[in-house]
Scaffold this motif. Structure first.
Motif, PDB file in Angstrom:
ATOM      1  N   ARG A 228       0.953  -1.125   0.044  1.00  0.00           N
ATOM      2  CA  ARG A 228      -0.246  -0.132  -0.015  1.00  0.00           C
ATOM      3  C   ARG A 228       0.796   1.574   0.098  1.00  0.00           C
ATOM      4  NH1 ARG A 228      -5.503  -0.930   0.541  1.00  0.00           N
ATOM      5  NH2 ARG A 228      -5.474   1.982   1.491  1.00  0.00           N
ATOM      6  N   HIS A 229       2.338   1.048  -0.434  1.00  0.00           N
ATOM      7  CA  HIS A 229       2.865   2.319  -0.309  1.00  0.00           C
ATOM      8  C   HIS A 229       3.323   2.122  -1.490  1.00  0.00           C
ATOM      9  CE1 HIS A 229       3.364   0.339   4.305  1.00  0.00           C
ATOM     10  NE2 HIS A 229       3.330   1.762   4.433  1.00  0.00           N
ATOM     11  N   CYS A 230       3.435   1.783  -2.184  1.00  0.00           N
ATOM     12  CA  CYS A 230       3.858   1.957  -3.315  1.00  0.00           C
ATOM     13  C   CYS A 230       2.853   2.229  -4.459  1.00  0.00           C
ATOM     14  CB  CYS A 230       4.355   0.684  -3.576  1.00  0.00           C
ATOM     15  SG  CYS A 230       5.479  -0.361  -2.719  1.00  0.00           S
ATOM     16  N   PHE A 231       3.762   2.659  -5.787  1.00  0.00           N
ATOM     17  CA  PHE A 231       2.792   3.131  -7.192  1.00  0.00           C
ATOM     18  C   PHE A 231       4.459   2.911  -7.804  1.00  0.00           C
ATOM     19  CE2 PHE A 231       4.760   7.545  -5.195  1.00  0.00           C
ATOM     20  CZ  PHE A 231       5.196   8.048  -7.001  1.00  0.00           C
ATOM     21  N   GLU A 232       3.202   3.238  -9.282  1.00  0.00           N
ATOM     22  CA  GLU A 232       4.884   2.902 -10.292  1.00  0.00           C
ATOM     23  C   GLU A 232       4.739   3.803 -11.421  1.00  0.00           C
ATOM     24  OE1 GLU A 232       8.642   0.384 -10.893  1.00  0.00           O
ATOM     25  OE2 GLU A 232       6.816  -0.584  -9.753  1.00  0.00           O
ATOM     26  N   VAL A 233       5.380   4.058 -12.255  1.00  0.00           N
ATOM     27  CA  VAL A 233       5.013   4.371 -13.288  1.00  0.00           C
ATOM     28  C   VAL A 233       5.962   3.775 -14.507  1.00  0.00           C
ATOM     29  CG1 VAL A 233       5.180   6.444 -15.022  1.00  0.00           C
ATOM     30  CG2 VAL A 233       4.365   6.445 -12.891  1.00  0.00           C
ATOM     31  N   TYR A 234       4.964   3.021 -14.899  1.00  0.00           N
ATOM     32  CA  TYR A 234       5.694   2.094 -16.389  1.00  0.00           C
ATOM     33  C   TYR A 234       5.585   3.199 -17.526  1.00  0.00           C
ATOM     34  CZ  TYR A 234       4.882  -1.555 -12.706  1.00  0.00           C
ATOM     35  OH  TYR A 234       4.674  -2.147 -11.424  1.00  0.00           O
ATOM     36  N   GLY A 235       6.681   2.478 -18.722  1.00  0.00           N
ATOM     37  CA  GLY A 235       7.080   2.886 -19.082  1.00  0.00           C
ATOM     38  C   GLY A 235       6.878   1.955 -20.760  1.00  0.00           C
ATOM     39  N   TYR A 236       5.706   1.887 -21.673  1.00  0.00           N
ATOM     40  CA  TYR A 236       5.480   0.577 -22.517  1.00  0.00           C
ATOM     41  C   TYR A 236       5.829   0.972 -23.884  1.00  0.00           C
ATOM     42  CZ  TYR A 236       2.134  -2.416 -19.054  1.00  0.00           C
ATOM     43  OH  TYR A 236       1.488  -3.447 -18.861  1.00  0.00           O
ATOM     44  N   ASP A 237       6.174   0.123 -24.074  1.00  0.00           N
ATOM     45  CA  ASP A 237       7.549   0.664 -25.562  1.00  0.00           C
ATOM     46  C   ASP A 237       6.347  -1.183 -27.096  1.00  0.00           C
ATOM     47  OD1 ASP A 237       8.846   2.159 -24.964  1.00  0.00           O
ATOM     48  OD2 ASP A 237      10.465   0.055 -24.760  1.00  0.00           O
ATOM     49  N   ILE A 238       5.780  -0.217 -27.693  1.00  0.00           N
ATOM     50  CA  ILE A 238       4.665  -0.479 -28.301  1.00  0.00           C
ATOM     51  C   ILE A 238       4.973  -0.425 -30.206  1.00  0.00           C
ATOM     52  CG2 ILE A 238       1.979  -0.951 -29.536  1.00  0.00           C
ATOM     53  CD1 ILE A 238       1.165  -0.631 -25.712  1.00  0.00           C
ATOM     54  N   ILE A 239       5.288  -1.429 -30.573  1.00  0.00           N
ATOM     55  CA  ILE A 239       5.008  -1.347 -32.316  1.00  0.00           C
ATOM     56  C   ILE A 239       3.558  -2.184 -33.061  1.00  0.00           C
ATOM     57  CG2 ILE A 239       6.320  -2.371 -34.440  1.00  0.00           C
ATOM     58  CD1 ILE A 239       9.094  -2.467 -32.541  1.00  0.00           C
ATOM     59  N   ILE A 240       3.768  -1.216 -34.011  1.00  0.00           N
ATOM     60  CA  ILE A 240       2.360  -1.103 -34.701  1.00  0.00           C
ATOM     61  C   ILE A 240       3.069  -2.054 -35.960  1.00  0.00           C
ATOM     62  CG2 ILE A 240       0.473  -0.009 -35.722  1.00  0.00           C
ATOM     63  CD1 ILE A 240       0.569   1.966 -33.494  1.00  0.00           C
TER      64      ILE A 240
ATOM     65  N   ASP B 244       9.502  17.821 -24.776  1.00  0.00           N
ATOM     66  CA  ASP B 244      10.074  16.426 -24.512  1.00  0.00           C
ATOM     67  C   ASP B 244      10.221  16.890 -23.179  1.00  0.00           C
ATOM     68  OD1 ASP B 244      10.086  13.721 -24.438  1.00  0.00           O
ATOM     69  OD2 ASP B 244      12.051  13.874 -24.124  1.00  0.00           O
ATOM     70  N   CYS B 245      10.668  18.025 -22.452  1.00  0.00           N
ATOM     71  CA  CYS B 245      10.365  18.594 -21.649  1.00  0.00           C
ATOM     72  C   CYS B 245       9.094  19.067 -20.424  1.00  0.00           C
ATOM     73  CB  CYS B 245      11.253  19.436 -20.783  1.00  0.00           C
ATOM     74  SG  CYS B 245      11.316  20.251 -19.287  1.00  0.00           S
ATOM     75  N   THR B 246       8.297  19.629 -21.841  1.00  0.00           N
ATOM     76  CA  THR B 246       6.224  20.773 -21.166  1.00  0.00           C
ATOM     77  C   THR B 246       6.270  18.745 -20.501  1.00  0.00           C
ATOM     78  OG1 THR B 246       7.009  21.892 -22.611  1.00  0.00           O
ATOM     79  CG2 THR B 246       5.105  21.435 -21.637  1.00  0.00           C
ATOM     80  N   LEU B 247       5.830  17.774 -22.308  1.00  0.00           N
ATOM     81  CA  LEU B 247       4.915  16.012 -21.316  1.00  0.00           C
ATOM     82  C   LEU B 247       5.178  15.961 -20.627  1.00  0.00           C
ATOM     83  CD1 LEU B 247       4.730  13.438 -24.271  1.00  0.00           C
ATOM     84  CD2 LEU B 247       5.599  13.229 -22.381  1.00  0.00           C
ATOM     85  N   LYS B 248       6.964  15.410 -19.656  1.00  0.00           N
ATOM     86  CA  LYS B 248       7.017  15.019 -19.026  1.00  0.00           C
ATOM     87  C   LYS B 248       6.896  15.313 -17.276  1.00  0.00           C
ATOM     88  CE  LYS B 248      10.630  12.315 -21.632  1.00  0.00           C
ATOM     89  NZ  LYS B 248      11.853  12.119 -21.542  1.00  0.00           N
ATOM     90  N   THR B 249       7.531  16.946 -18.008  1.00  0.00           N
ATOM     91  CA  THR B 249       6.794  18.005 -16.581  1.00  0.00           C
ATOM     92  C   THR B 249       5.050  17.503 -15.845  1.00  0.00           C
ATOM     93  OG1 THR B 249       8.366  19.242 -17.190  1.00  0.00           O
ATOM     94  CG2 THR B 249       7.058  20.001 -15.545  1.00  0.00           C
ATOM     95  N   ARG B 250       4.223  18.109 -17.169  1.00  0.00           N
ATOM     96  CA  ARG B 250       2.924  17.823 -17.128  1.00  0.00           C
ATOM     97  C   ARG B 250       2.416  16.026 -16.990  1.00  0.00           C
ATOM     98  NH1 ARG B 250       2.018  20.634 -21.717  1.00  0.00           N
ATOM     99  NH2 ARG B 250       1.887  18.407 -22.988  1.00  0.00           N
ATOM    100  N   LEU B 251       3.755  15.450 -16.866  1.00  0.00           N
ATOM    101  CA  LEU B 251       3.370  13.873 -16.528  1.00  0.00           C
ATOM    102  C   LEU B 251       3.236  13.485 -14.824  1.00  0.00           C
ATOM    103  CD1 LEU B 251       3.172  10.762 -17.130  1.00  0.00           C
ATOM    104  CD2 LEU B 251       5.018  10.465 -18.299  1.00  0.00           C
ATOM    105  N   ILE B 252       4.319  13.963 -14.425  1.00  0.00           N
ATOM    106  CA  ILE B 252       4.862  13.655 -12.900  1.00  0.00           C
ATOM    107  C   ILE B 252       3.727  14.688 -12.232  1.00  0.00           C
ATOM    108  CG2 ILE B 252       6.859  14.175 -11.484  1.00  0.00           C
ATOM    109  CD1 ILE B 252       7.334  11.720 -12.944  1.00  0.00           C
ATOM    110  N   ASP B 253       3.432  16.252 -12.809  1.00  0.00           N
ATOM    111  CA  ASP B 253       2.251  16.717 -11.977  1.00  0.00           C
ATOM    112  C   ASP B 253       1.222  15.556 -12.035  1.00  0.00           C
ATOM    113  OD1 ASP B 253       0.688  19.016 -10.994  1.00  0.00           O
ATOM    114  OD2 ASP B 253       0.526  19.650 -13.338  1.00  0.00           O
ATOM    115  N   ASN B 254       0.717  15.011 -13.524  1.00  0.00           N
ATOM    116  CA  ASN B 254      -0.588  14.657 -12.941  1.00  0.00           C
ATOM    117  C   ASN B 254      -0.136  12.859 -12.443  1.00  0.00           C
ATOM    118  OD1 ASN B 254      -2.751  13.471 -16.132  1.00  0.00           O
ATOM    119  ND2 ASN B 254      -3.254  13.833 -13.816  1.00  0.00           N
ATOM    120  N   VAL B 255       0.584  12.502 -11.870  1.00  0.00           N
ATOM    121  CA  VAL B 255       1.009  10.774 -11.099  1.00  0.00           C
ATOM    122  C   VAL B 255       0.813  11.684 -10.070  1.00  0.00           C
ATOM    123  CG1 VAL B 255       2.865   9.260 -10.387  1.00  0.00           C
ATOM    124  CG2 VAL B 255       2.445  10.365 -13.020  1.00  0.00           C
TER     125      VAL B 255
END
Length: 528
Positions: A368-380, A404-415
């Motif tokens: 219950r102390h944990c959470f995790e952000v996973y990076g999925y690599d998918i090919i179409i 890239d900086c804007t995207l990852k900053t928003r990602l961490i903020d949302n997380v």
């Protein structure tokens, strides 16, 4: 040294005696909490280190304390924006620890005496390697298939026995999410047997525990695997850790501008029992710097999309970084394959991710102390079928471009909005059910549901040289599925009109696609 220690101890006893005689005697707790140069320091071993800190209990805190192993801009800016204060990782003061996976495994180790408090959170699950290691991920997915098949679940539906198997090497209709994969050297003999069925096929070898494209190469001859042929004869599973996985190479990837690409998507998991997972909408495409050519298997710049590899090519553009947003990809696909195609592709990708989470959930240690952000690599592939390549438990937060900086900053903020309780302080008793307004760009990954209705064959669009394959379209697909299954070389593509489905000439599609590309960034990674 012994004499010096005796002198120091004698001097300390004299100080204590003088304080008692002067009426300045204090309790031990008062002495520990009193500030000043005479404060008693006790060596408290934490995280394998010795930290001279005051023992618990501590005073009430007015803000959140954080610690991190990687001082990246996306992390620090979000922590400081919330008014959090940084503390060292080894002293145990932190409320949120953004740690590397190795330190997290050390904290949860059996031999480690540290016990997390109720107001502490960490960004990894104890055994997240069940997803990050490629050999363990393949094992979990194969077990997941067998369990569903044993239970008679509808998700384990298979094609007929006379159906030719595709890249996945199975006849599963809904569970064919990874290419055919073997673990070396344990499965070397099984791989050789499969290789002889089609000696002209291409395979890709990857180390089980490496990332960033390290140690990856393509083969089309058994002579390149002599090392594994020897190790297969002297293999001891309990002593051999240097394993690799060899997968069937997806030789018909979807190309844009003649270049191969893959998707990097972010998935947040707050608990595995029950599964609460959220897909981040703002993923991106990673393009190769050279045009795709299946025959040149030794050229990594046209086969591997890792930025750590592509940036070493002289054709790498540091302005856009070889990346394309998911919004641009959806716009492109809707113009090429017809309206609604991107929506169906997104649903297929969500189902693929959910299947992978369901596969590892039984073996994950849910804390219950944990959470995790996973990076999925998918090919179409060319039929717009998503294939799961790998899962990263520590996706890169390093920014290579401004976007890239804007995207990852928003990602961490949302997380942080999702994992931190409304009170603003981590609490293990929280049910981990965030408010809808906190999700923002995250969408909940619901369990995979089968389509409720089947569509007659008249909605099918026949493709040239039709051959029944497990990875391709069957008579049970929907009208939009038929659009997705049409390859790039098809003579026509369906489009919706007021009279129903209508064939759109290929020339019109190409003109519209060219218009879409021109409307995108002038310095796009797919520019010819």
């Amino acid at each position: 040294m012994k004499r010096r220690n005796k002198k120091l101890k004698r001097a300390q006893n004299n100080i204590n005696a003088n304080s008692i005689s002067n009426g300045n005697c204090k309790s031990k707790e008062q002495e520990l909490e009193a500030p000043g140069s005479n404060e008693l320091e006790i060596e408290v071993p934490i995280f394998g280190l010795v930290s001279k800190e005051r023992p618990w209990p501590r005073t009430e805190r007015n803000c959140v304390y954080y610690s991190t192993d990687c001082d990246k801009t996306a992390l620090i800016n979000n922590f400081q924006k919330r008014g959090w204060q940084k503390v060292p990782a080894f002293d145990g003061e932190w409320n949120l620890y953004w740690a590397c996976a190795q330190n997290c495994r050390y904290i949860f180790g059996v031999d480690h005496p540290y016990r997390m408090r109720s107001d502490q959170m960490i960004n990894h699950f104890p055994n997240s390697m069940e997803m990050s290691r490629k050999d363990l991920l393949v094992k979990n997915i194969k077990r997941y298939r067998k369990d569903l098949e044993r239970k008679g679940d509808a998700l384990a539906e298979q094609f007929a026995a006379n159906t030719r198997m595709g890249i996945g090497g199975t006849r599963y209709v809904h569970l064919d999410i990874i290419p055919m994969t073997f673990v070396l050297p344990a499965d070397y003999n099984l791989f050789v047997e499969e290789f002889h069925k089609n000696p002209a096929s291409t395979w890709i070898v990857k180390p089980s525990d490496k990332s960033k494209g390290v140690g990856i190469y393509l083969i089309n001859k058994l002579s390149k695997l002599k090392r594994f042929a020897y190790e297969a004869r002297t293999f001891y599973p309990h002593f051999h850790r240097d394993t690799c996985v060899i997968s069937k190479y997806i030789d018909n990837p979807l190309l844009i501008g003649g270049k191969k690409f893959d998707l990097r998507l972010y998935v947040l998991v707050t608990t595995f029992n029950p599964i609460k997972a959220y897909l981040y909408k703002e993923g991106f495409c990673r393009f190769c710097t050279q045009r795709y050519d299946q025959t040149e298997i030794d050229n990594v710049f046209m086969h591997l999309t890792n930025v750590s590899i592509q940036k070493n090519n002289k054709e790498y553009n540091a302005i856009h970084g070889g990346k394309w947003s998911m919004q641009n990809l959806c716009l492109y696909l809707d113009s090429i394959r017809g309206e609604g195609v991107s929506e169906l592709l997104s649903r297929r990708i969500s189902d693929t991710i959910r299947h992978s989470l369901d596969a590892v959930a039984p073996v994950m240690a849910n804390d219950r102390h944990c959470f995790e952000v996973y990076g999925y690599d998918i090919i179409i592939d060319n039929n717009l079928k998503p294939w799961l390549i790998e899962i990263n438990t520590s996706p890169s937060i390093h920014s290579t471009t401004k976007n890239d900086c804007t995207l990852k900053t928003r990602l961490i903020d949302n997380v942080l909005d999702v994992v931190i309780p409304p009170t603003g302080m981590p609490d293990e008793r929280w049910e981990k059910t965030p408010h809808k307004d906190s999700l923002k760009n995250f969408t909940l990954l619901t369990p995979v549901a089968l389509p409720k209705s089947r569509v007659p064959k008249k909605f099918m669009v026949p493709s040239p040289n039709t051959v029944p394959m497990a990875a391709e379209t069957t008579a049970e697909t929907t009208p939009t599925d038929s659009v997705i299954s049409t390859p790039n070389t098809a003579p026509a593509t369906p489009c919706k009109t007021s009279q129903g489905l209508k064939l759109r000439p290929t020339r019109v599609i190409k003109l519209k696609a060219a218009k879409v590309i021109s409307q995108l960034s002038a310095r796009s990674p797919i520019k010819r």
